[in-house]
Design an enzyme around this catalytic site. Structure first.
Site, mmCIF file in Angstrom:
data_model
loop_
_atom_site.group_PDB
_atom_site.id
_atom_site.type_symbol
_atom_site.label_atom_id
_atom_site.label_comp_id
_atom_site.label_asym_id
_atom_site.label_seq_id
_atom_site.Cartn_x
_atom_site.Cartn_y
_atom_site.Cartn_z
ATOM 1 N N ASP A 171 43.110 15.347 76.630
ATOM 2 C CA ASP A 171 44.044 14.335 76.134
ATOM 3 C C ASP A 171 45.260 14.338 77.060
ATOM 4 O O ASP A 171 45.260 15.008 78.112
ATOM 5 C CB ASP A 171 44.375 14.543 74.639
ATOM 6 N N HIS A 172 46.293 13.602 76.678
ATOM 7 C CA HIS A 172 47.471 13.509 77.545
ATOM 8 C C HIS A 172 48.152 14.879 77.712
ATOM 9 O O HIS A 172 48.727 15.160 78.761
ATOM 10 C CB HIS A 172 48.463 12.488 76.983
ATOM 11 N N CYS B 281 43.685 20.129 75.654
ATOM 12 C CA CYS B 281 44.773 19.363 75.028
ATOM 13 C C CYS B 281 46.044 20.178 75.233
ATOM 14 O O CYS B 281 46.056 21.106 76.048
ATOM 15 C CB CYS B 281 44.474 19.045 73.563
ATOM 16 N N GLY B 282 47.107 19.848 74.537
ATOM 17 C CA GLY B 282 48.369 20.540 74.790
ATOM 18 C C GLY B 282 48.277 22.034 74.568
ATOM 19 O O GLY B 282 48.714 22.834 75.385
ATOM 20 N N GLY C 230 45.174 23.432 73.238
ATOM 21 C CA GLY C 230 43.753 23.800 73.154
ATOM 22 C C GLY C 230 43.267 23.880 71.716
ATOM 23 O O GLY C 230 42.057 23.964 71.472
ATOM 24 N N ILE C 231 44.199 23.849 70.767
ATOM 25 C CA ILE C 231 43.818 24.030 69.362
ATOM 26 C C ILE C 231 43.111 22.788 68.812
ATOM 27 O O ILE C 231 42.035 22.888 68.197
ATOM 28 C CB ILE C 231 45.060 24.370 68.512
ATOM 29 N N GLY C 232 43.701 21.625 69.022
ATOM 30 C CA GLY C 232 43.113 20.406 68.456
ATOM 31 C C GLY C 232 41.700 20.155 68.952
ATOM 32 O O GLY C 232 40.785 19.870 68.153
ATOM 33 N N HIS D 209 30.001 37.446 74.702
ATOM 34 C CA HIS D 209 29.809 37.782 73.290
ATOM 35 C C HIS D 209 29.507 36.573 72.412
ATOM 36 O O HIS D 209 28.815 36.711 71.411
ATOM 37 C CB HIS D 209 31.058 38.475 72.735
ATOM 38 N N ARG E 121 23.002 42.399 70.218
ATOM 39 C CA ARG E 121 23.601 42.280 68.879
ATOM 40 C C ARG E 121 24.319 40.949 68.694
ATOM 41 O O ARG E 121 24.481 40.473 67.561
ATOM 42 C CB ARG E 121 24.561 43.443 68.626
HETATM 43 C C1 RB5 Z 1 49.532 16.134 71.704
HETATM 44 O O1 RB5 Z 1 50.917 15.997 71.692
HETATM 45 C C2 RB5 Z 1 49.130 17.492 71.156
HETATM 46 O O2 RB5 Z 1 49.321 17.516 69.779
HETATM 47 C C3 RB5 Z 1 47.688 17.787 71.496
HETATM 48 O O3 RB5 Z 1 47.540 17.748 72.880
HETATM 49 C C4 RB5 Z 1 47.160 19.131 71.070
HETATM 50 O O4 RB5 Z 1 47.994 20.164 71.482
HETATM 51 C C5 RB5 Z 1 46.768 19.254 69.672
HETATM 52 O O5 RB5 Z 1 46.264 20.286 69.216
#
Ligand code: RB5
Length: 149
Positions: free
Chosen positions: A11-12, A68-69, A71-73, A101, A135
């Site tokens: 994403d951006h 993404c910003g 990596g979580i999303g 693993h 395992r």
């Molecule tokens: C975008 O501003 C940001 O929310 C997205 O890149 C990401 O970090 C979400 O998890």
């Protein structure tokens, strides 16, 4: 024999690492499937994560890199799909362990959290590290059972 393909989508917030990741995918000997985004105009990370997992499900790629910003999303979005094991990694050790693993088929990075040099090294490690099996096979099988329930 055709070369293996690694898909990438960002994403951006992840765009700043995209070109470096593409270069490292090629350096590791893989073809690249570039699924966007192509600039810093705000987009929704789920759309790009879903593009990538759909491409893998369709056999258009063998592994993926999502950025993404944080990596979580992208990791939350990608892991909603059966057969995807998307690992949010933050250094070379986690990139290696995600393969050894977890048999991760997608590596997620934070474009605003991970320096470019670290990300470059992580891509190389992720794409060159084999799953250990043993395992860890049993543990991954339990994940698949959960998705089937
Ligand atoms: C975008 O501003 C940001 O929310 C997205 O890149 C990401 O970090 C979400 O998890």
């Amino acid at each position: 024999m055709s070369r293996k393909t690694v898909a990438i989508a960002v994403d951006h917030g992840g765009h700043s690492l995209k070109q470096a990741c593409i270069e490292e995918i090629r350096r590791a000997g893989f073809d690249v499937l570039d699924l966007g985004t192509d600039g810093i105009e705000p987009v929704d990370y789920a759309d790009f994560a879903f593009r990538l997992v759909d491409a893998l499900a369709a056999g258009q790629g063998d592994a993926g890199i999502l950025v993404c910003g944080t990596g979580i999303g992208v990791s939350i979005a990608a892991n909603r799909h059966p057969g995807i094991r998307a690992a949010l990694c933050y250094d070379e050790e986690t990139a290696a362990l995600a393969r050894r693993h977890n048999d991760a088929n997608v590596m997620c990075l934070g474009g605003r959290k991970t320096p470019e040099g670290t990300a470059r090294a992580m891509v190389g490690v992720f794409l060159s590290t084999e799953f250990e099996g043993g395992r860890h096979e049993r543990r991954i099988a339990k994940l698949e059972r959960c998705q089937a329930a």
